[in-house]
Design an enzyme around this catalytic site. Structure first.
Site, PDB file in Angstrom:
ATOM      1  N   SER A  62       1.852  12.301  50.773  1.00 44.97           N
ATOM      2  CA  SER A  62       2.903  13.048  51.412  1.00 44.97           C
ATOM      3  C   SER A  62       4.134  12.702  51.555  1.00 44.97           C
ATOM      4  O   SER A  62       4.306  11.399  51.554  1.00 44.97           O
ATOM      5  CB  SER A  62       2.397  13.575  53.023  1.00 44.97           C
ATOM      6  N   TYR A  90       0.237   9.838  61.239  1.00 48.43           N
ATOM      7  CA  TYR A  90       0.664  10.432  60.238  1.00 48.43           C
ATOM      8  C   TYR A  90       1.176   9.836  59.281  1.00 48.43           C
ATOM      9  O   TYR A  90       1.056   9.801  57.790  1.00 48.43           O
ATOM     10  CB  TYR A  90       0.833  12.098  60.726  1.00 48.43           C
TER      11      TYR A  90
END
Length: 258
Positions: free
Chosen positions: A141, A154
């Site tokens: 990401s 995350y």
């Protein structure tokens, strides 16, 4: 007609395939004429999608070593080889540091296991089936390149995927296996929109305001869709990218440039 990436007849396995980016990847690879296996932790929509695409489906909790071993055995029995592994499955939720709930660290550790350790577990199980020329593609990401308040677990997990990708590229390179990652920006999926909602709530702002701010950071101020980034995965899976390994390609409409 989809562009031909020379993948016809290749064996491809995609995790987290039932929805969002995974489903878009399943459709894109199926259009290339590959032999396709789709994994997800729940059956919701998975077998329906597999039937539509002429693919094989298996419900698998990637945190369960026995289930992962069963998937590897199924691939071995059905095809004997695996040319492309797409480690797409992952979890996304906020983990604010001031959350003092007893279960907060359990949630932190669980996210790391879901997003990083599960990739290692599955890749390790499938490695004996990968020939020279195989490609492993890990989902990271843009949050694997930057810090994000309130989403430390995350962000840490996605940074870890980048490091894992580089390390495995060095380890598996002598076997002729390439390992790369994709770092998507904001994609209009249910998981991403839940994060946007959480951010808006934490900041005391509207979701529309937060989305406008996100788009303003992009060179192309449009929210991406899962289908928009499928071509990046097809490229990394194909021999067109045979010079690339250990790389993390950013697909974010220019929000992060690296």
């Amino acid at each position: 007609m989809a562009a031909d990436h020379g993948l016809q007849g290749k064996t491809v396995l995609i995790t987290g395939a039932a929805g969002g980016i995974g489903q878009a990847l399943a459709r894109a690879f199926a259009a290339q004429g590959v032999r396709l296996m789709l994994l997800d932790r729940a059956d919701t929509g998975l077998h329906w999608l597999a039937t539509e695409l002429g693919a094989t489906a298996a419900v698998c909790d990637l945190g369960d070593g026995a289930q992962v071993a069963a998937v590897a055995a199924q691939v071995r029995e059905r095809w004997g080889t695996l040319d492309v592994l797409v480690n797409n499955a992952g979890t996304e939720y906020p983990t604010p540091l001031d959350d003092a709930a007893p279960e907060s660290m359990t949630r932190w550790a669980s996210l790391l296991d879901n997003n990083v350790t599960s990739m290692v577990r599955l890749t390790q199980a499938l490695l004996p089936l990968m020939p020279r020329g195989a490609s492993v593609i890990n989902q990271s990401s843009i949050w694997g390149r930057i810090g994000v308040a309130g989403f430390s677990a995350y962000a840490a997990s996605k940074h870890a995927v980048v490091g894992l990708t580089r390390s495995l590229a060095l380890e598996l390179g002598p076997r002729g296996i390439r390992v790369n990652a994709v770092c998507p920006g904001w994609i209009r999926t249910e998981a991403a929109m839940r994060s946007l909602t959480a951010m808006a709530h934490e900041q005391g702002r509207s979701e529309a305001e937060v989305e406008r701010e996100i788009l303003a950071r992009q060179a192309v101020p449009e929210m991406l869709t899962p289908a928009d980034i499928a071509g990046v995965f097809l490229f990394l899976a194909s021999s067109e990218s045979r010079s690339l390994t250990g790389q993390s390609l950013v697909a974010s409409h220019g929000e992060v440039m690296a």
